[in-house]
Design an enzyme around this catalytic site. Structure first.
Site, PDB file in Angstrom:
ATOM      1  N   GLY A  12       0.828  -1.243   0.004  1.00 44.70           N
ATOM      2  CA  GLY A  12       0.083   0.064  -0.034  1.00 44.70           C
ATOM      3  C   GLY A  12       0.967   1.358  -0.068  1.00 44.70           C
ATOM      4  CG  MET A  13       3.296   2.083  -2.411  1.00 46.16           C
ATOM      5  SD  MET A  13       4.535   1.979  -3.678  1.00 46.16           S
ATOM      6  CE  MET A  13       5.624   3.232  -3.476  1.00 46.16           C
ATOM      7  CB  SER A  14      -0.024   7.062   1.255  1.00 43.14           C
ATOM      8  OG  SER A  14       1.110   7.112   2.201  1.00 43.14           O
ATOM      9  N   GLY A  15       2.030   7.641  -1.165  1.00 44.81           N
ATOM     10  CA  GLY A  15       2.789   8.710  -1.738  1.00 44.81           C
ATOM     11  C   GLY A  15       3.659   9.028  -0.411  1.00 44.81           C
ATOM     12  N   GLY A  16       3.583   9.047   0.570  1.00 42.16           N
ATOM     13  CA  GLY A  16       4.438   9.383   1.815  1.00 42.16           C
ATOM     14  C   GLY A  16       5.670   8.627   1.903  1.00 42.16           C
ATOM     15  CG  MET A  38      -6.062   0.917  -1.762  1.00 41.15           C
ATOM     16  SD  MET A  38      -6.303   0.089   0.091  1.00 41.15           S
ATOM     17  CE  MET A  38      -5.242   0.848   0.824  1.00 41.15           C
ATOM     18  CB  CYS A 100      -9.709   2.875   7.473  1.00 36.98           C
ATOM     19  SG  CYS A 100      -8.695   3.152   5.754  1.00 36.98           S
ATOM     20  N   GLY A 124       3.053   0.607   5.652  1.00 31.11           N
ATOM     21  CA  GLY A 124       4.244   1.588   6.286  1.00 31.11           C
ATOM     22  C   GLY A 124       3.718   1.703   7.649  1.00 31.11           C
ATOM     23  CB  CYS A 199      -7.583  10.676   4.985  1.00 29.34           C
ATOM     24  SG  CYS A 199      -8.669   9.317   5.032  1.00 29.34           S
TER      25      CYS A 199
END
Length: 355
Positions: A12-16, A38, A100, A124, A199
């Site tokens: 899972g990648m949030s861009g952080g 997501m 979530c 992460g 969020c």
């Protein structure tokens, strides 16, 4: 270091920075990493979602890994936002991150990993998963650095899924070390700020968010002492939480705190601070990550909110609910929050929602 050649991981990648460095660490361990972002936060600014997707995609391109985008906005609305609104409508204080993690990050996301022929899912989060001889299974443990520990938010994961979950950051305790890895690998997001807000709530203004929901109903009422004496008026129970002192808008001879939200009479109940302390609670909707003997009381360590200190407690199993008795009184036990249980070695045993 162990190597896992050809084992596929859906990350899972949030861009952080945390999830981006997780990709680097997994690659170094020999995993075949597949990135996924997501779309969850349909209520926030569209440009924020686009930035997160683009940042994650850039990292994946740099590292030479696949990247997928899954649109789970409807599922997020149905399972997280709706329960958030419903909790406040019923004068409870929810924790949407827990929902979530259960329904999306380790629910639908986990199912997508199976579809993509991945052996593991990874995020992460700061928490540990390791095999325990005592419990004869993989267990979820607190992070190395307790201040960064996020295990509290993970207690609703299905027990059988622990063996297929990875937390690449589990041996790290300092954010500076994570950012350094990102810089050394030339990632543009190395100094990107962490998100500290809910969020889906713009500007972290949950009251404004709730008022904007069609299904949310507001009813004015009284602020009263436990005796029933009226001290003032309120514009809706949703604006108050157990333990609150500021913003009550009442005058009294000594400081008063919210000790209860009386939904039946639509009253905010206030008393002196000592009334906030209690040594027992009830919880429901429990989930256990290890096998427990429900015929016997469970002695453990418990915490009643994310930032609370653990305290010795005994759990009694009563049909579909549990009763928890603490050795020492706890301040501001709040319905809607979660009580989470650990053993003496930091293993997360399970938890439930306070009622």
């Amino acid at each position: 270091m162990k190597y896992y050649m050809n084992k596929r991981v859906l990350l899972g990648m949030s861009g952080g920075v945390d999830s981006s460095v997780s990709a680097i660490l997994l690659q170094k361990q020999g995993y075949e990493v597949v990135g996924c972002t997501m779309k969850l936060c349909g209520a926030t600014k569209k440009e924020d979602v686009d930035v997160a997707i683009n940042d994650a995609k850039k990292v994946c391109e740099k590292l030479g890994i696949e990247h997928y985008v899954f649109d789970f906005k409807k599922e997020f609305e149905d399972n997280v936002i709706s329960s958030f609104v419903s909790a406040y409508q019923n004068s409870q204080t929810p924790n949407p991150c827990i929902e979530c993690n259960k329904f999306l990050k380790f629910g639908l996301f986990y199912d997508k990993a199976v579809e993509l022929n991945c052996d593991y899912v990874a995020t992460g989060h700061y928490a540990r998963i390791e095999y325990s001889k005592k419990y004869n299974q993989n267990v979820l443990k607190k992070a190395v650095e307790e201040k960064k520990d996020q295990s509290y938010f993970l207690y609703r994961i299905e027990k059988d899924r622990l063996k297929n979950i990875l937390f690449p950051l589990q041996n790290y305790s300092k954010k500076e070390d994570i950012r350094k890895i990102a810089e050394e690998n030339g990632l543009e997001i190395a100094q990107k700020k962490d998100s500290q807000e809910i969020c889906f709530v713009p500007e972290n203004d949950y009251q404004k968010f709730l008022i904007g929901q069609k299904q949310f109903k507001v009813k004015k009422g009284n602020i009263v002492l436990k005796t029933g004496k009226v001290l003032g008026k309120h514009d809706g129970l949703y604006k108050y939480t157990i333990g609150q002192r500021k913003g009550l808008g009442i005058s009294y001879s000594e400081p008063l705190y919210v000790i209860g939200l009386d939904t039946e009479n639509n009253n905010v109940v206030v008393r002196k601070e000592e009334e906030l302390y209690n040594n027992e609670l009830y919880a429901e909707d429990t989930n256990w990550l290890v096998e427990v003997n429900k015929k016997e009381p469970l002695v453990c360590l418990a915490k009643i909110r994310y930032r609370a200190k653990e305290a010795k407690a005994t759990v009694f199993f009563e049909n579909d609910k549990i009763k928890v008795i603490f050795e020492s009184e706890q301040r501001a036990i709040t319905p809607g929050q979660s009580v989470v249980f650990y053993d003496e070695n930091g293993v997360l045993l399970g938890g439930g929602r306070i009622i």
